[in-house]
Design a protein around this motif. Structure first.
Motif, PDB file in Angstrom:
ATOM      1  N   THR A  48       0.836  -1.208   0.000  1.00 20.57           N
ATOM      2  CA  THR A  48       0.000   0.000   0.000  1.00 20.57           C
ATOM      3  C   THR A  48       0.868   1.254   0.000  1.00 20.57           C
ATOM      4  O   THR A  48       0.592   2.224  -0.706  1.00 20.57           O
ATOM      5  N   GLN A  93      -7.725   0.514  -0.517  1.00 19.21           N
ATOM      6  CA  GLN A  93      -8.038  -0.676   0.279  1.00 19.21           C
ATOM      7  C   GLN A  93      -9.278  -0.406   1.150  1.00 19.21           C
ATOM      8  O   GLN A  93     -10.067  -1.295   1.395  1.00 19.21           O
ATOM      9  N   ASP A 169      -5.639  -1.256  -4.825  1.00 19.34           N
ATOM     10  CA  ASP A 169      -5.130  -1.884  -3.606  1.00 19.34           C
ATOM     11  C   ASP A 169      -6.073  -3.006  -3.190  1.00 19.34           C
ATOM     12  O   ASP A 169      -7.155  -2.736  -2.664  1.00 19.34           O
TER      13      ASP A 169
HETATM   14 MG   LIG Z   1      -2.050  -2.930   1.969  1.00 20.94          MG
END
Ligand SMILES: [Mg+2]
Ligand SMILES: Nc1ncnc2c1ncn2[C@@H]1O[C@H](COP(=O)(O)OP(=O)(O)OP(=O)(O)O)[C@@H](O)[C@H]1O
Length: 226
Positions: A48, A93, A169
């Protein structure tokens, strides 16, 4: 094919408890325009963090990022914002949908700033939602959706503007295998029709099986998997 990203000696540290915690420890990587690439590796290895640097959301502590032939390492924030709006679709995410807006309003969010008329923005958003199997939910708010449906709205928002690159992500983390397949097909279609590049962080072996290149992160460095 030309290079979309050129990373040279890229380092990133978080400031935590007044201490610099190194996460990325010198990454050299070239990603081609039109790529379909996965970044894999254990939780907490910096996937990330790397996507945030590629998306010009964070700036490197050391090293250089070239994006579409331009050195963007020390670009002013307003120029970064402009590049993000026009060239990058980011699927976070944690989704970051706007709770007060409907699914279609979330999906069309960036389109007026890119010159779309209200009618064209609505049409494009609706087509994208249809592609992802969400047309029936267009008028709901994010809190009225399941986790996987929310994830697909975040995907729809990122791909509706047909950006040069989609940074995603863990985009299939909340999806069943049939829905994941449909979503991957939507990505592939955009890659084919608009030469959009895709860079994923993922733990999903099914998504990895579609990637042309796989990069494995380990100890803050990246090693090409295949
Ligand atoms: Mg991650
Ligand atoms: N804001 C922050 N402040 C301090 N440390 C952070 C911060 N964000 C992330 N980290 C640390 O940086 C490291 C890398 O985090 P990152 O989120 O990039 O991992 P990841 O590879 O994406 O993991 P996952 O697969 O679980 O999503 C982790 O050890 C994490 O604890």
């Amino acid at each position: 094919m030309s290079a979309l990203y050129r990373l040279k000696g890229l380092q990133y540290s978080y400031l935590w408890n007044k201490q610099q915690v190194p996460v990325l420890k010198g990454i050299d990587l070239e990603l081609e325009s039109g790529c379909f690439a996965c970044i894999v590796g254990p939780s907490g290895t910096g996937k990330t963090t790397l996507l945030n640097l590629l998306g010009l959301i964070d700036s490197p502590s050391q090293g250089q990022i070239e994006f579409a032939g331009q050195d963007v390492t020390t670009l002013e924030e307003k120029h970064k914002e402009d590049l993000r709006l026009h060239k990058v679709g980011f699927i976070f995410q944690a989704f970051y949908l706007i709770p007060t807006l409907t699914v279609i309003e979330n999906t069309s969010y960036f389109l007026p700033s890119l010159g779309y008329s209200t009618g064209d923005a609505h049409k494009t958003a609706m087509e994208t939602l249809d592609l992802l199997g969400l047309a029936d939910h267009a008028n709901k708010k994010p809190l009225e959706l399941s986790g996987g449906q929310r994830q697909r709205v975040a995907i729809a928002r990122a791909i509706a503007k047909k950006p040069a690159v989609v940074l995603a992500d863990e985009p299939t983390a909340n999806l069943d295998s049939v829905t994941a397949e449909k979503t991957i097909n939507a990505f592939k279609e955009l890659q084919r029709s608009a030469n959009t590049s895709f860079i994923f962080s993922t733990h999903d072996s099914h998504l990895v099986s579609f990637a042309k290149s796989v990069y494995r992160m380990k100890d803050g460095q990246i090693e090409k998997g295949s």
